[in-house]
Design an enzyme around this catalytic site. Structure first.
Site, PDB file in Angstrom:
ATOM      1  N   GLY A  52       0.833  -1.354  -0.205  1.00  0.00           N
ATOM      2  CA  GLY A  52       0.110  -0.399  -0.424  1.00  0.00           C
ATOM      3  C   GLY A  52       0.210   1.087   0.419  1.00  0.00           C
ATOM      4  CG  ASP A  70      -1.152   1.414   3.471  1.00  0.00           C
ATOM      5  OD1 ASP A  70      -1.136   0.821   4.550  1.00  0.00           O
ATOM      6  OD2 ASP A  70      -2.060   0.913   2.840  1.00  0.00           O
ATOM      7  CG  ASP A  97      -7.312  -0.566  10.130  1.00  0.00           C
ATOM      8  OD1 ASP A  97      -8.028  -0.049   9.806  1.00  0.00           O
ATOM      9  OD2 ASP A  97      -7.851  -1.437  11.255  1.00  0.00           O
ATOM     10  CG  PHE A 152     -12.016  -0.516   3.706  1.00  0.00           C
ATOM     11  CD1 PHE A 152     -10.931  -0.993   4.666  1.00  0.00           C
ATOM     12  CD2 PHE A 152     -11.492  -0.909   2.318  1.00  0.00           C
ATOM     13  CE1 PHE A 152      -9.574  -2.319   4.022  1.00  0.00           C
ATOM     14  CE2 PHE A 152      -9.941  -2.077   2.157  1.00  0.00           C
ATOM     15  CZ  PHE A 152      -9.807  -2.573   2.915  1.00  0.00           C
ATOM     16  CB  VAL A 153      -9.446   4.659   2.166  1.00  0.00           C
ATOM     17  CG1 VAL A 153     -10.825   5.789   3.242  1.00  0.00           C
ATOM     18  CG2 VAL A 153      -8.327   4.586   3.199  1.00  0.00           C
ATOM     19  CG  ASP A 205      -5.306  -3.658  -2.168  1.00  0.00           C
ATOM     20  OD1 ASP A 205      -4.485  -3.209  -0.456  1.00  0.00           O
ATOM     21  OD2 ASP A 205      -5.377  -4.797  -2.013  1.00  0.00           O
ATOM     22  NE  ARG A 234      -2.220  -2.926  -4.434  1.00  0.00           N
ATOM     23  CZ  ARG A 234      -2.343  -3.126  -3.624  1.00  0.00           C
ATOM     24  NH1 ARG A 234      -1.866  -2.297  -2.462  1.00  0.00           N
ATOM     25  NH2 ARG A 234      -2.095  -4.298  -2.651  1.00  0.00           N
TER      26      ARG A 234
END
Ligand code: XMP
Length: 190
Positions: free
Chosen positions: A46, A104, A107, A156-157, A163, A169
């Site tokens: 990511g 990236d 979380d 969620f992004v 992805d 992506r």
């Protein structure tokens, strides 16, 4: 995991905002990170676009790191499979180096915690962490990034390297994934 029906039509962060923030982050690091033995390690997959953009700003700030990547895996779709593991290690020698770990998104905190311990175990002098996105509401292990681009809520992004099931992506912006059945990022504690 099978793909659910979803839309990605809502832009959360535009390319312009990404560019400005990544530039600012690099300038911030240039002030705090004077080192003649700087190593940047990207956590794939990511982080690849974020890192590529950021190190070009490093150049503009007279920072000249060695760069390598590692792959850590734990997600399938939006679902965390638990403890992340290094599936492809970096090969650059980090002994005595000042390392910046780039991911990236932060979380649950498991990936960055594990990656940091991995780099420390290889003898890095210092390890700083840098993430493009931070979702503090999802944290399961205590973990704070030294540098972060944007704090976002719990959705969620995708895009700019991130992805959903291997796709999206290439988007130049960050978009929200909206699932048809309202299902979301409900894996948090799975
Ligand atoms: P943890 O939970 O270990 O997760 O902090 C970090 C990794 O989780 C993935 N992740 C996402 N990927 N959109 C994505 O494309 C998201 O909203 C998202 N949330 C977590 C990602 O691989 C990250 O490195």
């Amino acid at each position: 995991m099978e793909s659910l029906k979803y839309d990605i039509d809502e832009i959360v962060i535009t390319p312009r905002k990404l560019e400005r923030r990544v530039n600012d982050l690099a300038a911030e690091m240039a002030t705090g990170l004077q080192s003649d033995n700087l190593v940047v390690i990207g956590v794939l997959r990511g982080s690849f676009i974020f890192l590529a953009d950021m190190v070009r700003w490093f150049y503009m700030n007279d920072m000249h790191p060695r760069i390598d990547f590692m792959i850590m895996e734990s997600y399938a779709g939006t679902v965390s499979q638990g403890e992340p593991a290094v599936s492809r290690d970096f090969t650059v020698d980090v002994a005595g180096a000042d390392v910046v770990l780039v991911d990236d998104i932060l979380d649950t905190g498991r990936t960055l915690t594990k990656a940091t311990a991995h780099v420390v175990a290889k003898g890095a002098k210092t390890v700083r962490t840098c993430v493009l996105l931070d979702k503090p509401s999802r944290r399961l292990v205590p973990c704070e990034a030294d540098y972060k681009g944007f704090v976002i809520e719990d959705f969620f992004v995708v895009g700019y390297g991130l992805d959903y099931n291997g796709r999206h992506r290439e988007l130049p912006h960050i978009a929200k994934v909206r699932f048809a059945d309202g299902a979301q990022n409900d894996d948090a504690s799975a």
